[in-house]
Motif scaffolding. Structure first.
Motif, PDB file in Angstrom:
ATOM      1  N   LYS A 183       0.760  -1.234  -0.200  1.00 13.47           N
ATOM      2  CA  LYS A 183      -0.334   0.073  -0.086  1.00 13.47           C
ATOM      3  C   LYS A 183       0.558   1.205   0.160  1.00 13.47           C
ATOM      4  O   LYS A 183       0.427   2.399  -0.304  1.00 13.47           O
ATOM      5  N   MET A 184       1.996   1.176   0.657  1.00 13.56           N
ATOM      6  CA  MET A 184       3.124   2.758   0.827  1.00 13.56           C
ATOM      7  C   MET A 184       4.459   2.477  -0.137  1.00 13.56           C
ATOM      8  O   MET A 184       4.620   3.004  -0.207  1.00 13.56           O
ATOM      9  N   GLY A 185       3.322   2.119  -1.834  1.00 12.28           N
ATOM     10  CA  GLY A 185       4.432   1.672  -2.271  1.00 12.28           C
ATOM     11  C   GLY A 185       5.794   0.913  -2.580  1.00 12.28           C
ATOM     12  O   GLY A 185       6.537   1.420  -3.351  1.00 12.28           O
ATOM     13  N   VAL A 186       6.380   0.035  -1.814  1.00 14.26           N
ATOM     14  CA  VAL A 186       7.712  -0.102  -0.977  1.00 14.26           C
ATOM     15  C   VAL A 186       7.848  -1.533  -1.661  1.00 14.26           C
ATOM     16  O   VAL A 186       8.872  -1.307  -2.652  1.00 14.26           O
ATOM     17  N   ILE A 187       6.781  -2.355  -1.984  1.00 14.10           N
ATOM     18  CA  ILE A 187       7.055  -3.486  -3.203  1.00 14.10           C
ATOM     19  C   ILE A 187       6.112  -3.290  -3.322  1.00 14.10           C
ATOM     20  O   ILE A 187       4.812  -2.708  -3.830  1.00 14.10           O
ATOM     21  N   HIS A 188       5.694  -3.812  -4.821  1.00 20.60           N
ATOM     22  CA  HIS A 188       5.127  -3.960  -5.746  1.00 20.60           C
ATOM     23  C   HIS A 188       4.110  -5.100  -5.791  1.00 20.60           C
ATOM     24  O   HIS A 188       2.380  -5.158  -6.152  1.00 20.60           O
ATOM     25  N   ALA A 189       4.339  -5.987  -4.793  1.00 21.70           N
ATOM     26  CA  ALA A 189       3.483  -7.298  -4.648  1.00 21.70           C
ATOM     27  C   ALA A 189       3.726  -8.074  -2.830  1.00 21.70           C
ATOM     28  O   ALA A 189       4.533  -7.900  -2.961  1.00 21.70           O
ATOM     29  N   ASN A 190       3.120  -8.494  -2.701  1.00 20.24           N
ATOM     30  CA  ASN A 190       2.762  -9.260  -1.255  1.00 20.24           C
ATOM     31  C   ASN A 190       3.485 -10.261  -1.189  1.00 20.24           C
ATOM     32  O   ASN A 190       3.158 -11.655  -1.924  1.00 20.24           O
ATOM     33  N   PRO A 191       4.825 -11.044  -1.539  1.00 21.43           N
ATOM     34  CA  PRO A 191       4.933 -12.789  -1.610  1.00 21.43           C
ATOM     35  C   PRO A 191       4.214 -13.825  -1.030  1.00 21.43           C
ATOM     36  O   PRO A 191       4.821 -14.682  -0.610  1.00 21.43           O
ATOM     37  N   ALA A 192       4.131 -12.931   0.641  1.00 22.92           N
ATOM     38  CA  ALA A 192       3.740 -14.118   0.943  1.00 22.92           C
ATOM     39  C   ALA A 192       1.771 -14.510   0.689  1.00 22.92           C
ATOM     40  O   ALA A 192       1.392 -15.541   1.655  1.00 22.92           O
ATOM     41  N   LEU A 193       1.387 -13.848  -0.113  1.00 20.89           N
ATOM     42  CA  LEU A 193       0.141 -13.979  -0.189  1.00 20.89           C
ATOM     43  C   LEU A 193       0.434 -15.521  -1.629  1.00 20.89           C
ATOM     44  O   LEU A 193      -0.662 -15.899  -1.228  1.00 20.89           O
ATOM     45  N   ALA A 194       1.151 -16.070  -2.286  1.00 22.37           N
ATOM     46  CA  ALA A 194       1.785 -16.918  -2.789  1.00 22.37           C
ATOM     47  C   ALA A 194       1.462 -17.784  -1.783  1.00 22.37           C
ATOM     48  O   ALA A 194       2.038 -18.808  -2.481  1.00 22.37           O
ATOM     49  N   ILE A 195       1.976 -17.676  -0.794  1.00 20.57           N
ATOM     50  CA  ILE A 195       1.733 -19.202   0.400  1.00 20.57           C
ATOM     51  C   ILE A 195       0.728 -19.439   1.233  1.00 20.57           C
ATOM     52  O   ILE A 195      -0.233 -18.303   1.326  1.00 20.57           O
ATOM     53  N   ASP A 196      -0.005 -20.897   1.386  1.00 17.52           N
ATOM     54  CA  ASP A 196      -0.724 -20.393   2.020  1.00 17.52           C
ATOM     55  C   ASP A 196      -0.477 -20.301   3.547  1.00 17.52           C
ATOM     56  O   ASP A 196       0.798 -20.897   4.642  1.00 17.52           O
ATOM     57  N   ARG A 197      -1.384 -20.723   4.315  1.00 15.83           N
ATOM     58  CA  ARG A 197      -1.089 -19.798   5.776  1.00 15.83           C
ATOM     59  C   ARG A 197      -0.762 -21.336   6.722  1.00 15.83           C
ATOM     60  O   ARG A 197      -1.238 -22.235   6.207  1.00 15.83           O
ATOM     61  N   PRO A 198      -0.235 -21.118   7.686  1.00  9.90           N
ATOM     62  CA  PRO A 198       0.474 -22.645   8.037  1.00  9.90           C
ATOM     63  C   PRO A 198      -1.191 -23.355   9.239  1.00  9.90           C
ATOM     64  O   PRO A 198      -1.365 -22.180   9.409  1.00  9.90           O
ATOM     65  N   ALA A 199      -1.558 -24.177   9.102  1.00  5.76           N
ATOM     66  CA  ALA A 199      -2.444 -24.277   9.808  1.00  5.76           C
ATOM     67  C   ALA A 199      -2.867 -24.775  11.588  1.00  5.76           C
ATOM     68  O   ALA A 199      -1.275 -24.517  11.588  1.00  5.76           O
ATOM     69  N   ARG A 200      -3.139 -24.076  11.914  1.00 10.26           N
ATOM     70  CA  ARG A 200      -4.063 -24.072  13.192  1.00 10.26           C
ATOM     71  C   ARG A 200      -3.624 -24.995  13.886  1.00 10.26           C
ATOM     72  O   ARG A 200      -4.355 -26.230  13.039  1.00 10.26           O
ATOM     73  N   SER A 201      -3.108 -25.389  14.945  1.00  7.14           N
ATOM     74  CA  SER A 201      -3.544 -26.595  15.532  1.00  7.14           C
ATOM     75  C   SER A 201      -5.438 -26.338  16.522  1.00  7.14           C
ATOM     76  O   SER A 201      -5.575 -25.386  16.800  1.00  7.14           O
ATOM     77  N   ARG A 202      -5.752 -27.598  16.350  1.00 12.14           N
ATOM     78  CA  ARG A 202      -7.155 -27.622  16.697  1.00 12.14           C
ATOM     79  C   ARG A 202      -6.698 -29.426  17.805  1.00 12.14           C
ATOM     80  O   ARG A 202      -6.571 -30.127  17.563  1.00 12.14           O
ATOM     81  N   ARG A 203      -7.812 -28.366  19.328  1.00  9.21           N
ATOM     82  CA  ARG A 203      -7.705 -29.547  20.124  1.00  9.21           C
ATOM     83  C   ARG A 203      -9.289 -30.019  19.577  1.00  9.21           C
ATOM     84  O   ARG A 203     -10.811 -30.358  19.496  1.00  9.21           O
ATOM     85  N   GLU A 204      -8.692 -31.782  19.744  1.00  6.44           N
ATOM     86  CA  GLU A 204      -9.832 -32.565  19.033  1.00  6.44           C
ATOM     87  C   GLU A 204     -10.373 -33.010  20.725  1.00  6.44           C
ATOM     88  O   GLU A 204      -9.503 -33.620  21.529  1.00  6.44           O
ATOM     89  N   ILE A 205     -12.149 -33.289  20.481  1.00  8.26           N
ATOM     90  CA  ILE A 205     -12.533 -33.026  21.469  1.00  8.26           C
ATOM     91  C   ILE A 205     -12.955 -35.086  22.178  1.00  8.26           C
ATOM     92  O   ILE A 205     -13.232 -35.622  21.209  1.00  8.26           O
ATOM     93  N   GLN A 206     -12.411 -35.200  22.697  1.00  8.46           N
ATOM     94  CA  GLN A 206     -12.663 -37.147  22.973  1.00  8.46           C
ATOM     95  C   GLN A 206     -13.810 -37.314  24.082  1.00  8.46           C
ATOM     96  O   GLN A 206     -13.794 -36.927  25.310  1.00  8.46           O
ATOM     97  N   PRO A 207     -14.078 -37.834  23.280  1.00  9.62           N
ATOM     98  CA  PRO A 207     -15.682 -38.246  24.168  1.00  9.62           C
ATOM     99  C   PRO A 207     -15.629 -39.708  25.504  1.00  9.62           C
ATOM    100  O   PRO A 207     -14.218 -40.071  25.373  1.00  9.62           O
ATOM    101  N   LEU A 208     -15.854 -39.402  26.669  1.00 12.13           N
ATOM    102  CA  LEU A 208     -15.815 -40.279  27.620  1.00 12.13           C
ATOM    103  C   LEU A 208     -15.996 -41.548  27.322  1.00 12.13           C
ATOM    104  O   LEU A 208     -17.311 -41.977  26.523  1.00 12.13           O
ATOM    105  N   THR A 209     -15.553 -42.843  27.867  1.00  5.74           N
ATOM    106  CA  THR A 209     -16.244 -43.988  27.765  1.00  5.74           C
ATOM    107  C   THR A 209     -17.158 -44.100  28.791  1.00  5.74           C
ATOM    108  O   THR A 209     -17.821 -43.613  29.116  1.00  5.74           O
TER     109      THR A 209
END
Length: 198
Positions: free
Chosen positions: A122-148
């Protein structure tokens, strides 16, 4: 940008042509990238820009992530030469150097970097954002384990025990019966073994 810039060339014609191109680009809003500015220098500028527009805790989080994770990996790379491979390498290096860092924290490092580079575009420092070319790393998801079935029975039995203990301390017979009735109802909610196998 308000600053004086020098234009050089082998001949007077070269200088004239470059000056004409530079003037035309300025009118069109085309910015020329400063190839000497490093990513680290821009990140420092960006932190100064967002100060005052975000909460102090957010600024502290940005600063911590930039200082600990981003600067050591891509801080010395000229921002004009920053490529998607650098961003992917940063994520990989952060994971390797900090194996105990959660997946959510690694994803946040990427998010902060992407935000800083978005502002650079936006400030004209670079022409394109290279971070947009890769996927964001997956976030961890806590799996809920049902009680036996056995665990659920144990939980209900403990609840029944506590109800009976409280009921024993109640002097009013009617209220004591109410407590015990709740406990009896809980007993009817115990899972059947057949349900646990389904």
């Amino acid at each position: 940008d308000g600053r004086n810039h020098s234009i050089y060339g082998r001949t007077k014609r070269d200088v004239t042509d470059r000056l004409r191109t530079s003037t035309t680009d300025a009118v069109r809003g085309i910015h020329h990238v400063d190839h000497r500015r490093t990513t680290g220098q821009w990140l420092t500028e960006w932190l100064g820009m967002v100060e005052g527009s975000v909460r102090p805790s957010t600024l502290a989080s940005y600063t911590d992530n930039v200082t600990r994770f981003v600067m050591p990996t891509i801080g010395r790379v000229p921002i004009a030469r920053l490529r998607p491979a650098h961003i992917a390498g940063m994520v990989r290096d952060v994971r390797k150097a900090h194996p105990h860092l959660s997946a959510t924290s690694v994803a946040y490092v990427y998010t902060v970097t992407r935000a800083a580079l978005n502002k650079a575009v936006k400030m004209g420092v670079i022409h394109a954002n290279p971070a947009l070319a890769i996927d964001r790393p997956a976030r961890s998801r806590r799996e809920i384990q049902p009680l036996t079935a056995d665990e659920a029975k144990a939980v209900l039995a403990e609840a029944q025990r506590r109800l009976e203990a409280r009921a024993a301390r109640i002097a009013d017979p009617e209220m004591r019966r109410t407590f015990l009735a709740i406990g009896d109802h809980a007993e009817t909610l115990q899972p059947r073994d057949t349900d646990a196998r389904e």
